[in-house]
Write a protein that holds these residues in place. Structure first.
Motif, mmCIF file in Angstrom:
data_model
loop_
_atom_site.group_PDB
_atom_site.id
_atom_site.type_symbol
_atom_site.label_atom_id
_atom_site.label_comp_id
_atom_site.label_asym_id
_atom_site.label_seq_id
_atom_site.Cartn_x
_atom_site.Cartn_y
_atom_site.Cartn_z
ATOM 1 N N GLY A 34 37.536 44.502 46.489
ATOM 2 C CA GLY A 34 38.671 44.473 45.563
ATOM 3 C C GLY A 34 38.287 44.759 44.121
ATOM 4 O O GLY A 34 39.149 44.962 43.278
ATOM 5 N N THR A 96 39.192 40.339 45.915
ATOM 6 C CA THR A 96 40.295 39.999 46.827
ATOM 7 C C THR A 96 40.058 38.594 47.387
ATOM 8 O O THR A 96 38.917 38.216 47.660
ATOM 9 C CB THR A 96 40.304 40.998 48.015
ATOM 10 N N SER A 216 47.081 46.570 45.214
ATOM 11 C CA SER A 216 46.114 46.811 44.147
ATOM 12 C C SER A 216 46.711 47.896 43.268
ATOM 13 O O SER A 216 46.984 48.999 43.739
ATOM 14 C CB SER A 216 44.778 47.256 44.755
ATOM 15 N N GLU A 248 44.794 43.132 41.700
ATOM 16 C CA GLU A 248 45.723 42.826 42.797
ATOM 17 C C GLU A 248 46.801 41.858 42.320
ATOM 18 O O GLU A 248 46.518 40.928 41.563
ATOM 19 C CB GLU A 248 44.950 42.209 43.963
#
Ligand code: NAD
Ligand code: FES
Length: 279
Positions: A34, A96, A216, A248
């Motif tokens: 992420g 994430t 995202s 995100e």
């Protein structure tokens, strides 16, 4: 910051999607799913954010995948193994949240497919059941099919022109999966990355099923440290900076209309500068 490998992953007309493996020991050691890096191709160039798609701690490398779109990505695409970037900083952004959710749907559209890969891998390692939906305009632009298939329990492909997989958008499959009542109740999370209209539509669909949905966002960035305010997005009526608060966010709370407008601000200038450089 030296490029170790370069691969053209996809090509259709003048559209290229390129994979670069770059020597970056510190980033490779720290990066989590992420997160992203910001790079400069040359001293006078702009700074662009790119998701860290993969990392190899042993070889001290990170993998970036990008589509040649504006001047910087086109200049980046001209670099070859042995060349070095002017600057590279990262890992940036929040990783994430990787939990054991149970059944998860990952949706990747176009070059956004590259960004769901590290998340899919991390979720799989946490023993989640992965349903993957990939969408591309045409077969030649589809990337990472084999890698994602390997870690998916269910796997679907759509192309806009029907040259591969099902003809249509990723959202067609998503709607089908969710409209099957028993299945919809089992999905705990939808994670989606791709063009804004895709993420927005996914958000509309999943909100009607009340399924947590994370996107995202590819907001325009400059410093990526929370200083310039360029990457601001409105989420649940509040202003957030995509670089330090994101990238995100909860898809159901994003102000999509504002994001769409902000991401178009530099489109004309981008075209103008590409023409100036004849690139
Ligand atoms: P694309 O236009 O090729 O679309 C990819 C897929 O998204 C399509 O095949 C389709 O399945 C789906 N899609 C597109 N429009 C849709 C709609 N209106 N409703 C439902 N599904 C839809 O994507 P691309 O060329 O790879 O990317 C286009 C844009 O997305 C670029 O501007 C790029 O900057 C942005 N992007 C954003 C991210 C991010 O971090 N969110 C990642 C990659 C690309
Ligand atoms: Fe400047 Fe986020 S890029 S505040």
């Amino acid at each position: 910051m030296k490029i170790l490998h370069k691969e053209i992953l996809a090509r259709s007309n003048n559209l290229y999607i390129i994979r670069l493996e770059i020597i970056a020991p510190e980033i490779s050691r720290k990066a989590k799913a992420g997160q992203f890096v910001v790079l400069m191709v040359n001293e006078k160039g702009e700074r662009i954010p790119l998701t860290i798609v993969d990392k190899d701690i042993e070889n001290a490398t990170i993998t970036l995948i990008f589509q040649e779109a504006g001047l910087t990505t086109k200049l980046l695409g001209r670099l070859n193994p042995g060349d070095s970037l002017y600057a590279l900083v990262g890992p940036l952004g929040n990783p994430t949240e990787i939990e054991r959710y149970g059944r998860v749907i990952l949706v990747g559209g176009g070059v956004g497919i590259a960004e769901i890969y590290p998340v899919a891998k991390a979720l799989k390692e946490k023993e989640n059941q992965i349903t993957t939906i990939l969408g591309a305009r045409t077969k030649d632009l589809l990337i990472l099919e084999e890698k994602l298939k390997k870690i998916s329990d269910e796997f679907y492909i759509t192309t806009d022109d029907g040259t591969y997989g099902r003809k249509g958008f990723v959202t067609d499959i998503l709607e089908e999966l969710l409209s099957s009542k028993i299945k919809a109740m089992g999905y705990k999370l939808v994670y989606a990355v791709g063009p804004i209209p895709m993420m927005r539509r996914i958000s509309e669909i999943t909100s009607s099923y009340n399924i947590k949905t994370i996107v995202s966002l590819n907001a325009v960035m400059v410093d990526a440290t929370g200083m310039c305010g360029c990457c601001r997005v409105t989420v649940a009526g509040k202003t957030y900076f995509s670089c330090i608060d994101g990238p995100e966010f909860d898809a159901h709370l994003v102000d999509w209309e504002e994001l769409k407008k902000r991401n178009r601000i530099y489109q004309d200038k981008e075209k103008h500068i590409c023409n100036l450089y004849r690139i």
